[in-house]
Scaffold this motif. Structure first.
Motif, PDB file in Angstrom:
ATOM      1  N   SER A 158       0.827  -1.217   0.000  1.00  0.00           N
ATOM      2  CA  SER A 158       0.000   0.000   0.000  1.00  0.00           C
ATOM      3  C   SER A 158       0.860   1.266   0.000  1.00  0.00           C
ATOM      4  O   SER A 158       0.321   2.369  -0.023  1.00  0.00           O
ATOM      5  N   ILE A 159       2.190   1.090  -0.005  1.00  0.00           N
ATOM      6  CA  ILE A 159       3.101   2.241  -0.005  1.00  0.00           C
ATOM      7  C   ILE A 159       3.803   2.397  -1.339  1.00  0.00           C
ATOM      8  O   ILE A 159       3.861   3.501  -1.899  1.00  0.00           O
ATOM      9  N   TYR A 160       4.356   1.294  -1.896  1.00  0.00           N
ATOM     10  CA  TYR A 160       5.145   1.468  -3.118  1.00  0.00           C
ATOM     11  C   TYR A 160       4.238   1.801  -4.308  1.00  0.00           C
ATOM     12  O   TYR A 160       3.028   1.574  -4.294  1.00  0.00           O
ATOM     13  N   GLY A 161       4.862   2.367  -5.346  1.00  0.00           N
ATOM     14  CA  GLY A 161       4.104   2.789  -6.516  1.00  0.00           C
ATOM     15  C   GLY A 161       3.250   4.017  -6.256  1.00  0.00           C
ATOM     16  O   GLY A 161       2.358   4.350  -7.033  1.00  0.00           O
ATOM     17  N   GLY A 162       3.533   4.730  -5.181  1.00  0.00           N
ATOM     18  CA  GLY A 162       2.700   5.852  -4.760  1.00  0.00           C
ATOM     19  C   GLY A 162       1.725   5.375  -3.711  1.00  0.00           C
ATOM     20  O   GLY A 162       0.888   4.507  -3.975  1.00  0.00           O
ATOM     21  N   SER A 163       1.840   5.874  -2.491  1.00  0.00           N
ATOM     22  CA  SER A 163       1.038   5.355  -1.381  1.00  0.00           C
ATOM     23  C   SER A 163      -0.457   5.462  -1.699  1.00  0.00           C
ATOM     24  O   SER A 163      -0.900   6.304  -2.487  1.00  0.00           O
ATOM     25  N   ASN A 164      -1.236   4.593  -1.065  1.00  0.00           N
ATOM     26  CA  ASN A 164      -2.670   4.573  -1.334  1.00  0.00           C
ATOM     27  C   ASN A 164      -3.341   5.891  -0.966  1.00  0.00           C
ATOM     28  O   ASN A 164      -4.339   6.282  -1.576  1.00  0.00           O
ATOM     29  N   GLU A 165      -2.803   6.585   0.030  1.00  0.00           N
ATOM     30  CA  GLU A 165      -3.359   7.895   0.381  1.00  0.00           C
ATOM     31  C   GLU A 165      -3.194   8.882  -0.778  1.00  0.00           C
ATOM     32  O   GLU A 165      -4.103   9.653  -1.100  1.00  0.00           O
ATOM     33  N   ILE A 166      -2.024   8.828  -1.419  1.00  0.00           N
ATOM     34  CA  ILE A 166      -1.786   9.690  -2.576  1.00  0.00           C
ATOM     35  C   ILE A 166      -2.712   9.305  -3.728  1.00  0.00           C
ATOM     36  O   ILE A 166      -3.252  10.174  -4.439  1.00  0.00           O
ATOM     37  N   GLN A 167      -2.930   8.006  -3.924  1.00  0.00           N
ATOM     38  CA  GLN A 167      -3.824   7.563  -4.998  1.00  0.00           C
ATOM     39  C   GLN A 167      -5.248   8.066  -4.772  1.00  0.00           C
ATOM     40  O   GLN A 167      -5.954   8.414  -5.725  1.00  0.00           O
ATOM     41  N   LYS A 168      -5.676   8.120  -3.531  1.00  0.00           N
ATOM     42  CA  LYS A 168      -7.017   8.638  -3.233  1.00  0.00           C
ATOM     43  C   LYS A 168      -7.110  10.121  -3.583  1.00  0.00           C
ATOM     44  O   LYS A 168      -8.152  10.599  -4.060  1.00  0.00           O
ATOM     45  N   ASN A 169      -6.033  10.859  -3.358  1.00  0.00           N
ATOM     46  CA  ASN A 169      -6.022  12.270  -3.762  1.00  0.00           C
ATOM     47  C   ASN A 169      -6.130  12.405  -5.279  1.00  0.00           C
ATOM     48  O   ASN A 169      -6.819  13.293  -5.793  1.00  0.00           O
ATOM     49  N   ILE A 170      -5.424  11.532  -6.007  1.00  0.00           N
ATOM     50  CA  ILE A 170      -5.478  11.567  -7.471  1.00  0.00           C
ATOM     51  C   ILE A 170      -6.899  11.303  -7.959  1.00  0.00           C
ATOM     52  O   ILE A 170      -7.422  11.997  -8.843  1.00  0.00           O
ATOM     53  N   ILE A 171      -7.548  10.302  -7.360  1.00  0.00           N
ATOM     54  CA  ILE A 171      -8.927   9.983  -7.741  1.00  0.00           C
ATOM     55  C   ILE A 171      -9.854  11.153  -7.445  1.00  0.00           C
ATOM     56  O   ILE A 171     -10.710  11.526  -8.265  1.00  0.00           O
ATOM     57  N   ALA A 172      -9.671  11.768  -6.267  1.00  0.00           N
ATOM     58  CA  ALA A 172     -10.505  12.904  -5.890  1.00  0.00           C
ATOM     59  C   ALA A 172     -10.376  14.054  -6.871  1.00  0.00           C
ATOM     60  O   ALA A 172     -11.358  14.716  -7.231  1.00  0.00           O
ATOM     61  N   GLN A 173      -9.159  14.293  -7.328  1.00  0.00           N
ATOM     62  CA  GLN A 173      -8.910  15.421  -8.229  1.00  0.00           C
ATOM     63  C   GLN A 173      -9.337  15.121  -9.661  1.00  0.00           C
ATOM     64  O   GLN A 173      -9.989  15.943 -10.320  1.00  0.00           O
ATOM     65  N   MET A 174      -8.988  13.920 -10.162  1.00  0.00           N
ATOM     66  CA  MET A 174      -9.149  13.638 -11.584  1.00  0.00           C
ATOM     67  C   MET A 174     -10.505  13.019 -11.937  1.00  0.00           C
ATOM     68  O   MET A 174     -11.000  13.175 -13.061  1.00  0.00           O
TER      69      MET A 174
END
Length: 398
Positions: free
Chosen positions: A378-394
């Motif tokens: 859940s950390i490598y490849g961009g942490s899951n918290e960061i992925q949630k931000n990407i989803i929220a924005q895009m």
């Protein structure tokens, strides 16, 4: 999206399954199916074997030596490889830097590196994360300054997976310290044998040497090893990460591990009955399996989009989040099912130095290391918290 397969696709699956049954070495399959550690030779020999068949780069087009499979065929290939217990083809060369070179690399870079990636001559590693610049990758501080016909690189990378084996690194470096964070980054190809590079092991909680920290001390990199344009590396990095995050979902592997979990739970007893018959445990397994089925449908939607020429977008973040959560959930339930039997930590067995575990349960012996290793997903490849931000924005416009 049509979830039904065609007769041609069914025939393709049958051919793949038959080839794997005939050609996958039994010792290698045993390591994968029983969660033992793979070494350099395991990965390299499998890559070479696939290369002889023309299958080491399943997603590559024919002009670069790939099989030219469509998105559905690649999905079937992944599914059958996981079912059979085949090792993954390491993604760093084939699935990560190669697509960047195909899209943005010079003709000379394509001629030089793509054949060597295809046949396994070069082992690649990824130079992205740094201390203080992991999920916030744009904060990286490793610098590359022009000096004649070279860049001079100074700085540090960390969590470099299998960097101890690598011949080459694709590396993000800062080439303009005055530009905005994302605008001053370049994408370099670095020969790991260059003087000034030091690789130091990081031993993880499962006592494995999988990741490293890499130091650059006045490392000279030819200007010809710049991919694309200087200070445009962030664009190339995002393109690469879309491919990485889609692959991290590993639905096929999770389907195989779900079968293993159920077998494990059937063998364990609670009140004289199989653990899988226990309502509370069965509900946990069912909930996870429902999530896995939903994830596979989402992957198939992405496959359908690819078939229509649309590459992975923010959906890659969805796949990354849910895929890694399911992977962790599987290891947690395995650990819960086996209980105290997973406590003995038998490194010699994990590394195939002995045929059977000293604790007497070969299924249980690797599970503690397996559980601890998968905390990273859940950390490598961009942490899951960061992925949630990407989803929220895009996807949600928040």
């Amino acid at each position: 999206m049509d979830l039904n397969t065609t007769p041609a696709e069914d025939a393709f699956r049958a051919d793949i399954r038959a080839w794997l049954e005939s050609n996958l070495p039994h010792a290698l399959r045993d390591k994968v199916l029983h969660h033992k550690r793979l070494n350099r030779d395991d990965y390299a020999s499998w890559h070479r074997l696939l290369g002889q068949r023309g299958w080491s780069a399943a997603a590559w087009p024919p002009e670069y030596g790939g099989p030219g499979w469509n998105a559905t065929q690649r999905h079937i290939w992944d599914d059958e490889c996981a079912r059979a217990g085949a090792p993954i083809v390491l993604p760093f060369g084939v699935s990560m830097v190669a697509p960047v070179l195909m899209k943005y690399g010079s003709d000379a870079q394509k001629r030089r590196y793509l054949p060597r990636i295809l046949d396994g001559t070069d082992w690649w590693c990824q130079g992205y994360s740094e201390p203080g610049a992991g999920s916030d990758l744009a904060s990286l501080r490793t610098r590359a300054e022009r000096d004649g016909d070279h860049y001079v690189v100074n700085g540090q990378k960390t969590w470099t997976t299998l960097g101890q084996y690598a011949d080459m690194m694709f590396c993000l470096v800062r080439t303009d310290g005055d530009a905005k964070k994302q605008e001053g980054i370049s994408f370099l190809l670095i020969d790991m044998k260059t003087p000034g590079i030091t690789v130091r092991p990081i031993i993880t909680l499962d006592e494995d040497h999988e990741v490293n920290e890499v130091f650059f001390d006045d490392v000279k990199v030819p200007l010809d090893n710049l991919v694309g344009e200087e200070n445009r590396g962030w664009t190339y990095a995002k393109y690469l990460l879309g491919h990485e995050r889609t692959g991290i979902a590993r639905v096929a592997n999770s389907k195989r591990e779900m079968v293993f979990l159920k077998r494990l739970a059937l063998a364990q007893k609670k009140n004289g009955k199989p653990l899988l018959d226990d309502p509370l445990f069965a509900a946990k397994v069912a909930s996870l399996e429902i999530d896995l089925i939903a994830l596979e449908v989402t992957v198939l939607r992405v496959v359908a989009n690819e078939a229509q020429g649309r590459g992975p977008g923010p959906e890659a973040s969805l796949l990354k989040i849910k895929g890694t959560e399911i992977q962790q959930g599987l290891t947690e339930l395995m650990f819960e099912a086996i209980g105290p039997l997973a406590a003995p930590f038998d490194v010699s067995f994990l590394e195939s130095a002995r045929a059977h575990s000293v604790a007497g349960d070969d299924d249980a012996a690797p599970l503690a290391a397996y559980y601890f290793n998968y905390r990273k997903t859940s950390i490598y490849g961009g942490s899951n918290e960061i992925q949630k931000n990407i989803i929220a924005q895009m996807m949600l416009g928040l």
